[in-house]
Design an enzyme around this catalytic site. Sequence first.
Site, mmCIF file in Angstrom:
data_model
loop_
_atom_site.group_PDB
_atom_site.id
_atom_site.type_symbol
_atom_site.label_atom_id
_atom_site.label_comp_id
_atom_site.label_asym_id
_atom_site.label_seq_id
_atom_site.Cartn_x
_atom_site.Cartn_y
_atom_site.Cartn_z
ATOM 1 N N ASP A 11 0.873 -1.178 0.000
ATOM 2 C CA ASP A 11 0.000 0.000 0.000
ATOM 3 C C ASP A 11 0.904 1.220 0.000
ATOM 4 O O ASP A 11 1.761 1.373 0.871
ATOM 5 C CB ASP A 11 -0.891 0.025 1.250
ATOM 6 C CG ASP A 11 -1.981 -1.039 1.180
ATOM 7 O OD1 ASP A 11 -2.254 -1.525 0.072
ATOM 8 O OD2 ASP A 11 -2.536 -1.385 2.231
ATOM 9 N N ASP A 130 -13.825 -5.152 -2.216
ATOM 10 C CA ASP A 130 -13.766 -5.105 -0.756
ATOM 11 C C ASP A 130 -15.067 -5.701 -0.231
ATOM 12 O O ASP A 130 -16.145 -5.170 -0.497
ATOM 13 C CB ASP A 130 -13.618 -3.656 -0.266
ATOM 14 C CG ASP A 130 -12.239 -3.084 -0.585
ATOM 15 O OD1 ASP A 130 -11.323 -3.889 -0.868
ATOM 16 O OD2 ASP A 130 -12.072 -1.858 -0.553
#
Lengths: 251, 201
Positions: A11, A130
């Site tokens: 990330d 997600d």
Amino acid sequence: MITKRIVPCLDVKDGKVVKGKQFENLNIIEDPVVMAKYYANSLADELVFYDISASNENRKTVFDLAKEVAKEINIPFTIGGGINSIEDFDKALQSGADKVSINSSAIRTPELIMIASKKFGKQCVVLSIDAKFENGKWMVYSKGGRKNENMDVLTWAIIGEKLGAGEIVLNSINSDGEKNGFSENIIKTLCENLSIPVIASGGAGNMEHFLNVFKNTDVDAALAASVFHNKEIEIKKLKEYLKLNDIKVRL
Amino acid sequence: MILILDYGLGNVYNLKNAIKKIGYESKISSDTDEIINADIVFLPGVGAFKAAMENLKNNNLIDALNKRKNANKLIVGICLGMQVMFEASYEDGYCEGLGYFKGVFKEFDIKLKSPHMGWNELIVNKKSFLTKGFNKENYAYYVHSYYLTEYNNENLILYSDYEVKVPGIILKDNLIGIQFHPEKSSKVGLKILENIIKEFI
């Protein structure tokens, strides 16, 4: 026979690698190019970079980052986060990325999957989902896990495949950062109902979690971040362990 | 000179980066004279077969490639660049290729997932300079939905098993076709590129 893939995920915020628990309390760890090189040399099968920069200004750096990474490594890598248009797809691919991952933008504009798939080929279109389990159902979330999209995960994955996605990444919000194992039920459901590769993400805490998800589902790859970044799990050791347990891996 | 042919399909810099990693410079070009005269021409490509053939045609590159082939000079096709070197493909309907090798590309009709995407083990069918320095187990990164059929087994150097036999490298005279991505296949991929360059330069 094709091997199961181990995928470290980085990330990236404002050009630095971070990893937080349940998408919050982010901590800066290291230089993304340094980490990419380290992983490419330690048997990672591919890498994923998610850009989580807040502003578009800082986001531009992700394409520069991709160029730097492409110079240093020769394994496939994916760019995701803030990809909103065909122009973004083009920039990411021209920067050297092999695949482009879309999430919120695909929910807003599902045609983006179709157009990108036709233009660049389905192999480079990754639909990242997600997913959160609540009230007995797996639901699609967006905005880093904050917004419920009122859509069933399997339904969305099937739509994504029909539109031309070449791969699905399933991020379980319930498991993310908990280190209690992957959400095998939803991964199994996806694998049974899709004919494109599926990557499991969220929940890896030890080597057994990887073995379980490969043994109990038909998943093609497993993605993790902190267990690799913190060197709690070394990819080579993980692969040796998987091989010992009859999972086909690249060593 | 090592030339990477840019005809507008896919990123050419990853191959350039890989060649640089093994210590050689290369030039990205679509100049017909340079194509005819280069020591090695790499023909990469990611996308659809028809688009590749159209781009080659529209940029007057087919004639230059044919001249190279007739002069027995090395051409290395990679992924889609490999596919167009064969007789034809059934991607989006039948489309003829350059016809340098015997064989036709058909869509995977198997139980396993398509595209064939990921690292698969390379199995040696025939020894050659291409497999010099190989380890006991060697893996390469593949991404494709169409695979080679009706080829000449004599020319098959490496293949992988994906429910069906998937040809990995075809070699005939000074023509090499590579289905996987050597530029993305870590050390094994670099070794293959190095073997090719050292053999011809």
